[in-house]
Design a protein around this motif. Structure first.
Motif, PDB file in Angstrom:
ATOM      1  N   ASN A   7       0.848  -1.193   0.000  1.00  0.00           N
ATOM      2  CA  ASN A   7       0.000   0.000   0.000  1.00  0.00           C
ATOM      3  C   ASN A   7       0.883   1.243   0.000  1.00  0.00           C
ATOM      4  N   VAL A   8       0.594   2.156  -0.896  1.00  0.00           N
ATOM      5  CA  VAL A   8       1.353   3.405  -0.968  1.00  0.00           C
ATOM      6  C   VAL A   8       0.374   4.569  -1.038  1.00  0.00           C
ATOM      7  N   ARG A   9       0.842   5.713  -0.589  1.00  0.00           N
ATOM      8  CA  ARG A   9       0.034   6.934  -0.680  1.00  0.00           C
ATOM      9  C   ARG A   9       0.720   7.872  -1.668  1.00  0.00           C
ATOM     10  N   VAL A  10      -0.066   8.365  -2.608  1.00  0.00           N
ATOM     11  CA  VAL A  10       0.441   9.323  -3.586  1.00  0.00           C
ATOM     12  C   VAL A  10      -0.576  10.448  -3.713  1.00  0.00           C
ATOM     13  N   ASP A  11      -0.135  11.586  -4.243  1.00  0.00           N
ATOM     14  CA  ASP A  11      -1.081  12.684  -4.439  1.00  0.00           C
ATOM     15  C   ASP A  11      -2.041  12.321  -5.573  1.00  0.00           C
ATOM     16  N   GLU A  12      -3.144  13.050  -5.634  1.00  0.00           N
ATOM     17  CA  GLU A  12      -4.197  12.730  -6.604  1.00  0.00           C
ATOM     18  C   GLU A  12      -3.695  12.813  -8.048  1.00  0.00           C
ATOM     19  N   THR A  14      -0.703  12.152  -9.201  1.00  0.00           N
ATOM     20  CA  THR A  14       0.087  10.949  -9.489  1.00  0.00           C
ATOM     21  C   THR A  14      -0.827   9.746  -9.678  1.00  0.00           C
ATOM     22  N   ALA A  15      -1.837   9.635  -8.822  1.00  0.00           N
ATOM     23  CA  ALA A  15      -2.792   8.530  -8.939  1.00  0.00           C
ATOM     24  C   ALA A  15      -3.530   8.590 -10.272  1.00  0.00           C
ATOM     25  N   ARG A  16      -3.965   9.798 -10.647  1.00  0.00           N
ATOM     26  CA  ARG A  16      -4.676   9.976 -11.922  1.00  0.00           C
ATOM     27  C   ARG A  16      -3.777   9.597 -13.100  1.00  0.00           C
ATOM     28  N   ALA A  18      -1.230   7.560 -13.093  1.00  0.00           N
ATOM     29  CA  ALA A  18      -1.030   6.104 -13.096  1.00  0.00           C
ATOM     30  C   ALA A  18      -2.230   5.393 -13.707  1.00  0.00           C
ATOM     31  N   ILE A  33       2.302  -0.449 -12.259  1.00  0.00           N
ATOM     32  CA  ILE A  33       3.297  -0.082 -11.244  1.00  0.00           C
ATOM     33  C   ILE A  33       4.331  -1.188 -11.089  1.00  0.00           C
TER      34      ILE A  33
END
Length: 87
Positions: A7-12, A14-16, A18, A33
């Protein structure tokens, strides 16, 4: 191969990005990923860099003759005649 959940946390943004890139490539975000990590840690990247380095060493004189040693990014020549990239 056994799978492990990470589990990783990224800003929105970066998520978008990806999600979009995974969709463009027709794969899941997980697979996308996983491929990025494999590329980053694998031999593919190292092999490419080594080959590019060898190519530039072999053809440095050709590039210098074609584009001139005085242009931006040109190599410096040292007193002993060796050439070294700018640092």
């Amino acid at each position: 191969m056994a799978k492990t959940q990470l589990n990783v946390r990224v800003d929105e943004g970066t998520a978008r990005a990806a999600r979009e890139r995974a969709l463009e490539r027709g794969m899941s975000v997980n697979r996308y990923i996983e491929e990025l990590v494999r590329q980053d840690t694998g031999e593919v990247g190292h092999t490419f860099v080594d080959a590019a380095s060898d190519f530039m060493k072999q053809y440095a004189n050709v590039f210098a003759e074609e584009f001139g040693a005085d242009r931006e990014g040109a190599r410096d020549t040292f007193r002993d005649g060796s050439r070294e990239g700018r640092r």
